[in-house]
Design a protein around this motif. Structure first.
Motif, PDB file in Angstrom:
ATOM      1  N   LYS A   3       0.827  -1.201   0.000  1.00 46.76           N
ATOM      2  CA  LYS A   3       0.000   0.000   0.000  1.00 46.76           C
ATOM      3  C   LYS A   3       0.866   1.257   0.000  1.00 46.76           C
ATOM      4  O   LYS A   3       0.588   2.215  -0.725  1.00 46.76           O
ATOM      5  N   THR A   4       1.917   1.251   0.807  1.00 42.60           N
ATOM      6  CA  THR A   4       2.805   2.412   0.851  1.00 42.60           C
ATOM      7  C   THR A   4       3.587   2.569  -0.441  1.00 42.60           C
ATOM      8  O   THR A   4       3.717   3.683  -0.978  1.00 42.60           O
TER       9      THR A   4
ATOM     10  N   GLY B 235      -4.560  -2.383 -12.326  1.00 42.67           N
ATOM     11  CA  GLY B 235      -3.817  -2.717 -11.125  1.00 42.67           C
ATOM     12  C   GLY B 235      -3.152  -1.496 -10.539  1.00 42.67           C
ATOM     13  O   GLY B 235      -3.222  -0.400 -11.086  1.00 42.67           O
ATOM     14  N   GLY B 236      -2.475  -1.690  -9.405  1.00 38.82           N
ATOM     15  CA  GLY B 236      -1.742  -0.611  -8.769  1.00 38.82           C
ATOM     16  C   GLY B 236      -0.458  -0.306  -9.514  1.00 38.82           C
ATOM     17  O   GLY B 236      -0.029  -1.061 -10.398  1.00 38.82           O
TER      18      GLY B 236
ATOM     19  N   LEU C  63       3.138  -2.581 -13.149  1.00 41.61           N
ATOM     20  CA  LEU C  63       1.806  -2.865 -12.641  1.00 41.61           C
ATOM     21  C   LEU C  63       1.905  -3.940 -11.568  1.00 41.61           C
ATOM     22  O   LEU C  63       2.663  -4.901 -11.713  1.00 41.61           O
ATOM     23  N   GLY C  64       1.140  -3.754 -10.489  1.00 44.53           N
ATOM     24  CA  GLY C  64       1.187  -4.719  -9.401  1.00 44.53           C
ATOM     25  C   GLY C  64      -0.161  -4.843  -8.711  1.00 44.53           C
ATOM     26  O   GLY C  64      -1.192  -4.428  -9.259  1.00 44.53           O
TER      27      GLY C  64
ATOM     28  N   ALA D 153      -4.690   4.595  -5.529  1.00 44.59           N
ATOM     29  CA  ALA D 153      -4.516   4.939  -6.944  1.00 44.59           C
ATOM     30  C   ALA D 153      -4.198   3.689  -7.771  1.00 44.59           C
ATOM     31  O   ALA D 153      -3.519   2.774  -7.300  1.00 44.59           O
ATOM     32  N   ALA D 154      -4.701   3.666  -8.996  1.00 42.31           N
ATOM     33  CA  ALA D 154      -4.497   2.499  -9.858  1.00 42.31           C
ATOM     34  C   ALA D 154      -4.995   2.813 -11.257  1.00 42.31           C
ATOM     35  O   ALA D 154      -5.655   3.823 -11.501  1.00 42.31           O
ATOM     36  N   PHE D 155      -4.674   1.918 -12.172  1.00 42.42           N
ATOM     37  CA  PHE D 155      -5.296   1.936 -13.495  1.00 42.42           C
ATOM     38  C   PHE D 155      -6.603   1.168 -13.392  1.00 42.42           C
ATOM     39  O   PHE D 155      -6.639   0.025 -12.931  1.00 42.42           O
TER      40      PHE D 155
END
Length: 476
Positions: free
Chosen positions: A77-78, A160-161, A215-216, A325-327
């Motif tokens: 998350k960080t 994804g993140g 991407l993760g 935040a992410a796509f």
């Protein structure tokens, strides 16, 4: 449901103050005491403090914000939040805080993960809204259009993140060095071998993002809901269709972390979403063909508390709290902010019927809404389509992500969606799911109600059995 994850966490603010001295190379007497920002009562997903730095030299006094990260979904998350701020700051003109240093490992003197960042000026949009006149509100509307437009032009081939590419464990700042300008925020300490392996194994997808990013795992706000079981990074890996995105949200991870009692309701939400999505076979905004147009970057928790404005002009001065935040699919995020958010005015959300803009009693309200929609369409017609046409899909996903009963309202939403009648002129009424145009409803609602009653009975039996077992333990 999990307990409050802050319980038992010991935070050392003196150690944090020492780290600020180290990062900015100032003495302890030049750093003020921590000042809480926002309510520390509920704490939600972070505890936030401001520190005043007053150098002994002639340098200007300034504030630094320390964000102490909720101990949920460690590391990812960080790392996602910092990479998101770097990404947006480097590829848009939006006002995003600069990160001076951060630590994504709670095994540090502070006791939790933390981020030191720039203090952004302004007041929360929700706090300053009533003080704005009509001209200032138009200025804010234009800034919101620009915000959505700039983010929507940042695209990826998956949902994804976002994470920085990790080269080695020394990819960090060295304690004691002077802050330097960089397009990439600096870690306060090196990654442990364990965390290095975790990032490499979860953030190595071959998708198209701008240089130095990968991407993760997705950190959607609903997927870090500590009132539910928080799915692991492996359960929230990137997906590549809107259908997979909705399933990930509805099932709270893949494999699902939902209970046997709760999962059938989530499956109905997915089924409803799929049925609506198929109604747009050729759309570049909705429907299966839209996924080929790539996913757009989004804030993930954009509300009027996360946007700062200048109360004298209405200009947006800061956008904060990027941990989700992410796509994502474009339709999922373009909803407006604060007063400009129209979803609950035009559609059922949870158990709430549409507001139908009944509070818009001032002629300026009507003009302002028309201005926002017009400017959104002029800037980017797809954004406008997502804003207006995506409300039904967003309502379904909102229901899919909700807590189980009795707190959650998903079953109420499904029932009201099925029977709610839209008022029409000349006395005619039309349902959300109009069978003359859409065909039969996706499932037999009467059969579903009986299934729901069976599930409720099953849960009651489980609860009575648990009470009985607990009583036996107490008697022993």
């Amino acid at each position: 449901m999990d307990d409050d994850p802050w319980l038992g966490v010991s935070i050392n603010l003196d150690a944090l103050q020492g780290i600020i001295c180290q990062v900015f190379r100032v003495s302890p007497h030049e750093v003020g005491q921590p000042i809480p920002i926002g309510s520390q009562l509920f704490k939600n997903y972070a505890q936030v403090y401001s520190f005043q730095i007053a150098p002994s030299c002639d340098a200007e006094t300034h504030s630094v914000v320390a964000r102490l990260v909720l101990p949920v979904k460690p590391l990812f998350k960080t790392e996602n939040e910092v990479a998101a701020m770097d990404f947006v700051r480097n590829h848009t003109t939006l006002p995003v805080p600069k990160v001076y240093a951060y630590c994504s490992d709670s095994n540090n003197p502070v006791g939790v993960e933390w981020i030191l960042m720039e203090h952004m000026p302004g007041v929360e949009m929700g706090e300053g809204w009533e003080q704005l006149d009509y001209t200032q509100k138009r200025t804010l509307a234009l800034d919101l259009v620009d915000l959505y437009d700039q983010l929507s032009r940042l695209k990826a081939d998956g949902c994804g993140g976002i994470y920085h590419k990790v080269v080695n464990s020394e990819d960090s700042s060295i304690p004691g060095t002077t802050i330097r300008s960089s397009s990439r925020s600096l870690r306060w300490s090196s990654l442990s071998p364990e965390f290095l392996r975790a990032l490499r194994s979860h953030c190595n997808h071959k998708v198209t993002i701008k240089n130095h990013y990968e991407l993760g795992p997705l950190n959607d706000i609903s997927l870090v809901n500590y009132r539910l079981t928080v799915p692991t990074p492996s359960q929230t890996m990137p997906i590549f269709t809107s259908d997979e995105y909705v399933k990930l949200i509805a099932f709270n991870g893949n494999p699902s972390t939902r209970s046997t009692y709760d999962l059938p309701t989530r499956e109905k939400c997915v089924e409803l979403f799929q049925s609506i999505y198929k109604l747009y076979p050729n759309s570049t905004v909705f429907g299966p063909s839209a996924d080929a147009c790539k996913f757009c970057f989004s804030h993930g928790d954009l509300h009027d508390g996360n946007i700062l404005i200048d109360p004298q002009s209405g200009i947006i001065t800061g956008i904060i709290d990027w941990e989700s935040a992410a796509f994502r699919p474009l339709w999922a995020e373009v909803r407006g902010v604060g007063w400009f958010e129209e979803g609950r005015q035009r559609f059922i959300f949870g158990s709430d019927p549409p507001g139908d803009f009944k509070d818009d009693i001032d002629p300026e309200d009507v003009r302002l809404r028309a201005f926002f929609r017009t400017e959104l369409h002029k800037r980017n017609p797809e954004l406008y389509s997502a804003f207006v046409g995506g409300v039904e899909l967003r309502a379904v996903v909102h229901a899919a992500a909700d807590d189980p009963r009795p707190i959650g309202e998903t079953d109420i939403f499904l029932s009201r969606y099925y029977r709610y009648e839209l008022p029409r002129k000349e006395g005619k009424k039309e349902r959300y799911w109009e069978e003359r145009r859409r065909g039969p409803f996706p499932w037999d609602m009467n059969a579903w109600r009986h299934r729901r009653m069976d599930l409720d009975e099953m849960l009651m039996k489980q609860e009575k059995l648990l009470e009985s077992l607990n009583g036996e333990e107490i008697r022993k």
